[in-house]
Design a protein around this motif. Structure first.
Motif, PDB file in Angstrom:
ATOM      1  N   MET A   1       0.940  -1.284   0.002  1.00 49.25           N
ATOM      2  CA  MET A   1      -0.037   0.049   0.031  1.00 49.25           C
ATOM      3  C   MET A   1       0.826   1.190  -0.010  1.00 49.25           C
ATOM      4  SD  MET A   1      -2.865   1.713   0.089  1.00 49.25           S
ATOM      5  CE  MET A   1      -4.393   0.453   0.775  1.00 49.25           C
ATOM      6  N   SER A   2       1.899   1.380   0.913  1.00 55.58           N
ATOM      7  CA  SER A   2       2.969   2.343   1.039  1.00 55.58           C
ATOM      8  C   SER A   2       3.375   2.877  -0.422  1.00 55.58           C
ATOM      9  CB  SER A   2       3.566   2.549   2.252  1.00 55.58           C
ATOM     10  OG  SER A   2       4.494   1.204   1.950  1.00 55.58           O
ATOM     11  N   MET A   5       1.110   4.146  -2.796  1.00 58.04           N
ATOM     12  CA  MET A   5       0.753   5.489  -2.553  1.00 58.04           C
ATOM     13  C   MET A   5       1.930   6.402  -2.918  1.00 58.04           C
ATOM     14  SD  MET A   5      -1.639   5.479   0.954  1.00 58.04           S
ATOM     15  CE  MET A   5      -1.636   7.123   0.817  1.00 58.04           C
ATOM     16  N   SER A 321      -6.841  -2.810  -2.949  1.00 52.79           N
ATOM     17  CA  SER A 321      -6.293  -1.652  -2.451  1.00 52.79           C
ATOM     18  C   SER A 321      -6.499  -0.498  -3.269  1.00 52.79           C
ATOM     19  CB  SER A 321      -4.617  -1.988  -1.958  1.00 52.79           C
ATOM     20  OG  SER A 321      -3.912  -2.173  -2.873  1.00 52.79           O
ATOM     21  N   SER A 322      -6.216  -0.403  -4.426  1.00 52.96           N
ATOM     22  CA  SER A 322      -6.252   0.379  -5.567  1.00 52.96           C
ATOM     23  C   SER A 322      -7.816   0.842  -5.593  1.00 52.96           C
ATOM     24  CB  SER A 322      -5.871  -0.266  -6.971  1.00 52.96           C
ATOM     25  OG  SER A 322      -4.452  -0.597  -7.010  1.00 52.96           O
ATOM     26  N   ARG A 324     -10.013   0.809  -3.246  1.00 59.53           N
ATOM     27  CA  ARG A 324     -10.397   1.546  -2.123  1.00 59.53           C
ATOM     28  C   ARG A 324      -9.689   2.994  -2.170  1.00 59.53           C
ATOM     29  NH1 ARG A 324      -9.746  -3.684   0.063  1.00 59.53           N
ATOM     30  NH2 ARG A 324      -7.787  -3.065   0.736  1.00 59.53           N
ATOM     31  N   LEU A 325      -8.286   2.973  -2.453  1.00 57.53           N
ATOM     32  CA  LEU A 325      -7.770   4.283  -2.449  1.00 57.53           C
ATOM     33  C   LEU A 325      -8.441   5.132  -3.590  1.00 57.53           C
ATOM     34  CD1 LEU A 325      -5.193   5.853  -1.654  1.00 57.53           C
ATOM     35  CD2 LEU A 325      -3.986   4.750  -3.658  1.00 57.53           C
ATOM     36  N   SER A 328     -11.857   6.341  -2.243  1.00 55.06           N
ATOM     37  CA  SER A 328     -12.046   7.105  -0.832  1.00 55.06           C
ATOM     38  C   SER A 328     -11.907   8.541  -1.330  1.00 55.06           C
ATOM     39  CB  SER A 328     -10.518   6.815  -0.077  1.00 55.06           C
ATOM     40  OG  SER A 328      -9.581   7.283  -0.848  1.00 55.06           O
ATOM     41  N   GLU A 520      -7.647   4.237   4.036  1.00 57.52           N
ATOM     42  CA  GLU A 520      -7.346   4.874   3.012  1.00 57.52           C
ATOM     43  C   GLU A 520      -7.058   6.276   3.109  1.00 57.52           C
ATOM     44  OE1 GLU A 520      -8.314   0.852   1.832  1.00 57.52           O
ATOM     45  OE2 GLU A 520      -9.710   2.510   2.850  1.00 57.52           O
ATOM     46  N   SER A 523      -4.395   6.957   5.660  1.00 60.83           N
ATOM     47  CA  SER A 523      -3.164   7.138   4.981  1.00 60.83           C
ATOM     48  C   SER A 523      -2.756   8.361   4.426  1.00 60.83           C
ATOM     49  CB  SER A 523      -2.824   5.850   4.172  1.00 60.83           C
ATOM     50  OG  SER A 523      -3.277   4.672   4.824  1.00 60.83           O
ATOM     51  N   ILE A 524      -3.852   8.952   3.555  1.00 53.54           N
ATOM     52  CA  ILE A 524      -3.738  10.190   2.885  1.00 53.54           C
ATOM     53  C   ILE A 524      -3.533  11.291   3.703  1.00 53.54           C
ATOM     54  CG2 ILE A 524      -4.949  11.869   1.411  1.00 53.54           C
ATOM     55  CD1 ILE A 524      -6.347   9.358   0.106  1.00 53.54           C
TER      56      ILE A 524
END
Length: 534
Positions: A1-2, A5, A321-322, A324-325, A328, A520, A523-524
């Protein structure tokens, strides 16, 4: 994820600047030539090279060319260098020929994409502009392949920043036209005016391609023309890309119907035609271009490698993860577009040759497009699942079905609605079609990947929409209060609405989502806080 991102953040920064300068570009365009007859002629001519390039290259770029370059880098003794050189050579030669043929066939192309009578002023001006703009095909295609090679080397900056230079060049061209041109009256424009607009647009693409070529050299890529096409794996590429080309053909047929219906509407109501559709669609694409494209560009090479290595859990994890990111941020933005459409477009397009009323109509179209934002983004992410498996056939059938539904609803709405609402009907048809298309694509992609975590994604989306509801209410209240107290959506009133509904609204969403522990968004927020704290 990191890691995703970080890569996405680099691309999103470049894309954001590109889209902001793109905003300025469309503002200057509307100021200089408006959204009536001359604006429609320019936008019709401007769309054609992109349609041709989509047919020939862009449709197979992410689905076929990127995976093939990755495989060549992994398996060829020279790390794929010779293959990349062959690919760039073939692309250059083919697109030079296509650009020349397209320029000669400009009258036929304008006739295909519009409902204007041959010999009418709008038609003749569009043909002349197309002849000046179509040569950009060669440069745009070379730049696209150069960008693909850079992406496979995990160099995402230049492909995302190069369009900024393109926008700056075209902005200068339109500002020059404001000073020396003949205005927005289509009857008054001269051949020199059209040459300035058309060749200036092409000059922007030339500058963009030059940046990407320089970036290739800086990563150690030296271009040596290679005409040994037997080693270019064209048969493999054709086999893999034939279905993708079919998908692009289907979607372009849908686009051709859209432009014909929009141009027909403009014959009845000036300012409610191709330009209104194009400018609203560009704004609709902004969030996806900044967020979705950045994530997809970083996601696809990694998914392709995971599929190649048989790591199916990584494929599902990367996709989940893509989605959801992307969602979001897409979820609150889609609601804001539905509420704040005219408040967004009036400050951008309500100047010079374009009236406030025309800008408000563009905003009304944008409001309808807001319905399509999340389904469209999810749809595009789902197609990359198939492409990572080397499956270019299934997306053709999905795309054909989506386009058929879109075409059906476009014709129905165009027939039933008055001409002043026709372009809004085209946007509504688009939203319905991509909503249904996303459902179908998810079902088929889930079967291929043995599950995509639909329950987890659905729950995450539900929480995102709940977190975004206070933002939508605040934006709606801002519209009601400002228009009720000050009357109408002029320039200053629109800025107030955007500051309260858009600016404070997004901060409210981030705060609510953070309190709801949406990962998500956390994280942002954390990434932004760390960068601000440096």
């Amino acid at each position: 994820m990191s890691r995703m991102m970080r890569a996405s953040a680099i691309m999103a920064a470049g894309t954001m600047v590109s889209r902001v300068t793109g905003f300025v570009r469309t503002m200057v365009l509307a100021y200089a030539i408006g959204t009536s007859a001359l604006g429609d002629s320019y936008n019709a001519a401007y769309a054609i090279p992109y349609s041709i390039l989509d047919l020939l290259l862009l449709g197979v770029l992410s689905s076929v060319i990127v995976p093939m370059i990755v495989r060549a880098q992994q398996h060829d003794p020279d790390g794929g260098r010779a293959y990349e050189q062959r690919l760039l050579t073939i692309t250059t030669v083919v697109l030079i020929v296509v650009a020349a043929a397209g320029t000669l066939a400009a009258p036929l192309l304008i006739d295909l994409y519009t409902d204007w009578d041959a010999g009418s002023t709008k038609y003749e001006v569009a043909v002349m502009l197309a002849r000046f703009i179509l040569p950009q095909l060669a440069f745009f295609g070379v730049g696209a392949v150069a960008g693909a090679i850079l992406n496979t080397r995990d160099r995402y900056g230049a492909p995302m920043w190069a369009p900024v230079l393109n926008n700056l060049v075209v902005i200068c061209v339109f500002l020059l036209y404001v000073v020396v041109g003949s205005g927005d009256e289509i009857q008054a424009v001269t051949t020199g005016d059209l040459a300035l607009l058309g060749l200036g647009t092409t000059a922007g693409i030339v500058a963009q391609a030059a940046v990407l070529i320089v970036a290739l050299r800086r990563v150690g890529f030296s271009f040596v023309p290679r005409f040994d096409v037997r080693n270019a794996r064209l048969g493999e590429m054709t086999k893999a890309g034939s279905w993708t080309i079919g998908y692009v053909v289907v979607t372009q047929l849908g686009f051709m119907l859209t432009t014909n219906l929009a141009s027909s509407a403009s014959n009845v109501v000036e300012g409610h035609g191709i330009s209104a559709y194009t400018l609203a669609f560009q704004l609709f694409q902004l969030p996806y271009g900044v967020i979705g494209v950045s994530v997809i560009t970083a996601m696809l090479p990694r998914m392709s490698r995971a599929v190649s290595d048989g790591r199916m859990d990584d494929v599902r994890s990367e996709f989940g993860s893509s989605v959801r990111l992307v969602c979001s941020l897409m979820v609150p933005v889609s609601l804001l577009l539905m509420v704040l459409g005219p408040a967004i477009t009036v400050p951008i397009y309500g100047h010079g040759a374009n009236s406030v009323a025309d800008a408000v109509y563009i905003g009304n179209v944008l409001q309808v497009y807001g319905l399509a934002l999340v389904p469209f983004a999810v749809f595009q992410l789902l197609l990359r699942v198939f492409y990572s498996f080397g499956d270019t056939r299934t997306p053709v059938f999905i795309g054909a079905g989506t386009t058929a539904v879109n075409a059906l609803f476009m014709v129905v709405f165009f027939t039933l609605l008055p001409a002043r609402y026709a372009v809004m009907g085209l946007a509504l048809a688009y939203a319905i079609a991509y909503g249904l298309g996303a459902v179908l694509a998810w079902w088929l992609a889930g079967r291929r990947a043995r599950g995509l975590g639909g329950w987890a994604v659905g729950m995450a989306l539900t929480r995102m929409y709940l977190a975004a509801m206070p933002t939508a209410v605040l934006a709606l209240a801002a519209v009601w209060v400002v228009t009720g107290v000050f009357g109408g959506l002029g320039f200053l009133n629109s800025l107030i609405v955007l500051a309260v509904g858009g600016g404070l609204g997004m901060l409210l969403y981030l705060g609510v989502a953070h309190r709801m522990r949406i990962p998500e968004v956390n994280s942002i927020v954390g990434m932004v806080a760390r960068r601000v704290g440096r």
